[in-house]
Enzyme design. Structure first.
Site, PDB file in Angstrom:
ATOM      1  N   ARG A   1       0.859 -13.335   2.776  1.00  0.00           N
ATOM      2  CA  ARG A   1       0.246 -12.975   4.043  1.00  0.00           C
ATOM      3  C   ARG A   1      -1.284 -13.377   4.049  1.00  0.00           C
ATOM      4  NH1 ARG A   1       0.521  -6.765   4.857  1.00  0.00           N
ATOM      5  NH2 ARG A   1       0.143  -6.981   2.546  1.00  0.00           N
TER       6      ARG A   1
ATOM      7  N   VAL B   1       0.799  -1.234   0.132  1.00  0.00           N
ATOM      8  CA  VAL B   1      -0.080   0.094   0.088  1.00  0.00           C
ATOM      9  C   VAL B   1       0.856   1.196   0.071  1.00  0.00           C
ATOM     10  CG1 VAL B   1      -1.569   1.653   1.278  1.00  0.00           C
ATOM     11  CG2 VAL B   1      -2.041  -1.226   1.150  1.00  0.00           C
TER      12      VAL B   1
ATOM     13  N   CYS C   1      -7.073  -7.967   3.477  1.00  0.00           N
ATOM     14  CA  CYS C   1      -8.275  -7.230   3.573  1.00  0.00           C
ATOM     15  C   CYS C   1      -9.370  -7.827   3.878  1.00  0.00           C
ATOM     16  CB  CYS C   1      -8.229  -6.444   2.290  1.00  0.00           C
ATOM     17  SG  CYS C   1      -7.000  -5.013   2.144  1.00  0.00           S
TER      18      CYS C   1
ATOM     19  N   THR D   1      -2.345  -4.401   9.239  1.00  0.00           N
ATOM     20  CA  THR D   1      -3.096  -4.553  10.741  1.00  0.00           C
ATOM     21  C   THR D   1      -3.557  -5.793  10.732  1.00  0.00           C
ATOM     22  OG1 THR D   1      -5.084  -3.374   9.327  1.00  0.00           O
ATOM     23  CG2 THR D   1      -4.005  -2.069  11.153  1.00  0.00           C
TER      24      THR D   1
END
Length: 439
Positions: A336, A22, A265, A90
């Site tokens: 991930r 990002v 996400c 996160t």
């Protein structure tokens, strides 16, 4: 002259804290217009960027080489910037609760180097309230400055889709928010420098935070519905993709299909919503159920593989199973939260250790994340079963002839091909007699 004008006139700089999938594209985009400092704690990553190498493959080596971003792992360089964008991951903990450690750590770094008159904008996905209740106190404590008086804060959720060459940073509308009207205006104008399709000004930081977790939760729920149908149709001996093809002839069909839902996400954000809602006494029903369904799809695929092997006359425990793909999505090196891990783990319950191939994944990442040693495609042969888990272009280009070369020499009815992504033509494979199954 306000901060936006100073940034445009190159009297002040923008900093990007966190240079992953990002942060790095944002830094490169802004650097075409203004002066940018790109900061990351990972010194190895910074060295790659300085050498003009893009390990994320998001913008490419040429764009990195041509960029004027000042890449650094020295946090004191952040003092040179007045507009800080925080774009750190996160994730969730093992118990599916939010792991705010990266955001907290980034806030501490920014706080130590925050100067009066600065702006801090968070892009990391969080549940509503984190920016104001968690991040602001850290920034104030470590900087000695007061939010709203000495510095301003905002939130603008990232919407980049890793590996997507069509929907890019520049042509995805950006949600922006600020702690007051002045900050909202400045933040909106700064982002409008690079967002060609414009921005949406949210009424508050919490609205912007909520929008992010909700948009991904919505997709998660829709895919969960299709996955539940896939499991039910499997028992009914009905091909789910054929049902979806028929359904999609109606104008208002949504077009979702079953699949593995991982990544940082869609596979994570719903848990942030669930966590905050439960803290306030509301126990999620639909969102939590959707997560439960999607988290079980890897095991479902593995079980279907075992059944297909048995029907094909193979002893699963003695079968050579090859899995093509370990990244969380096609044509992307990001491993991930890949749900391919769930297929691997389920097969291990049957005492089967599959061979894994992925030309996109960094072998070191696969080993670090999942303890998986990747095997080059050139070394694959004599397989009893091949699971096409990720639709990388390299795998799609194989076609039936290329896929056949991966199997051992035996009748087609003994070659088990598991098609998680619907890459192949079902009718053609079945006509050729393959033991074919698709999600």
């Amino acid at each position: 002259m306000n901060l936006y004008e100073k940034i445009v006139n190159r009297e002040e700089k923008i900093s990007l804290v966190g240079l992953g999938y990002v942060g790095m594209p944002i830094a490169v985009a802004f650097a075409k217009k203004v002066d940018v400092i790109g900061f990351d704690l990972n010194k190895q990553k910074i060295e790659l960027y300085k050498q003009g190498i893009d390990p994320t493959k998001e913008v490419g080596d040429d764009a990195i080489k041509a960029s004027s971003v000042d890449f650094t792992s020295d946090e004191s360089k952040l003092k040179e910037a007045k507009f800080h964008i925080v774009a750190v991951p996160t994730p969730v903990n093992a118990d599916k609760t939010p792991d705010l450690a990266p955001v907290i750590g980034a806030s501490e770094i920014v706080g130590r180097n925050l100067t009066k008159g600065s702006y801090v904008v968070y892009e990391s996905t969080v549940y509503p309230g984190v920016t104001e209740d968690v991040c602001i106190p850290i920034l104030e404590k470590l900087s000695g400055l007061k939010c709203g008086e000495d510095f301003k804060i905002g939130y603008s959720p990232e919407r980049i889709n890793p590996g997507d060459k069509v929907h890019r940073l520049e042509n995805i509308k950006k949600i922006v928010s600020g702690c007051d009207k002045e900050s909202l205006d400045i933040i909106a104008k700064v982002y409008e420098l690079v967002i060609e399709v414009g921005v949406h000004r949210a009424s508050s930081i919490k609205v912007a935070e909520a929008a992010k977790v909700v948009e991904n939760s919505q997709r998660d729920i829709n895919i969960a519905f299709m996955n539940e149908l896939a499991m039910a149709f499997d028992k009914m001996d009905i091909d789910t993709n054929e049902v979806v093809d028929a359904m999609n002839t109606k104008w208002n069909a949504l077009g979702f299909r079953p699949g593995l839902v991982g990544g940082h996400c869609i596979g994570v954000d719903p848990y942030y919503f669930i966590y905050e809602a439960e803290k306030l006494g509301y126990h999620s029903q639909i969102i939590a159920s959707g997560r439960k369904v999607n988290d079980g799809m890897g095991a479902f695929v593995a079980d279907a593989t075992i059944k297909k092997l048995v029907v094909a006359g193979k002893a699963p425990k003695n079968s050579k199973i090859v899995i093509l793909g370990i990244t969380f999505k096609e044509n992307c090196p990001d491993t991930r939260n890949s749900k391919v891990e769930d297929i691997i783990n389920r097969l291990k319950e049957y005492e089967i250790s599959p061979i894994v191939v992925d030309p996109w994944s960094d072998p070191a990442d696969a080993m670090k994340e999942y303890g998986v040693e990747l095997t080059p495609m050139s070394e694959i042969s004599d397989a009893d079963c091949v699971i096409f888990a990720v639709a990388h272009d390299e795998f799609k280009k194989l076609g039936i002839a290329g896929a056949d070369k991966l199997f051992k020499s035996c009748p087609n009815c003994e070659k088990v091909l598991i098609d998680v992504k619907g890459i192949f033509d079902k009718e053609e494979l079945e006509q050729k007699g393959y033991a074919y199954w698709r999600l």
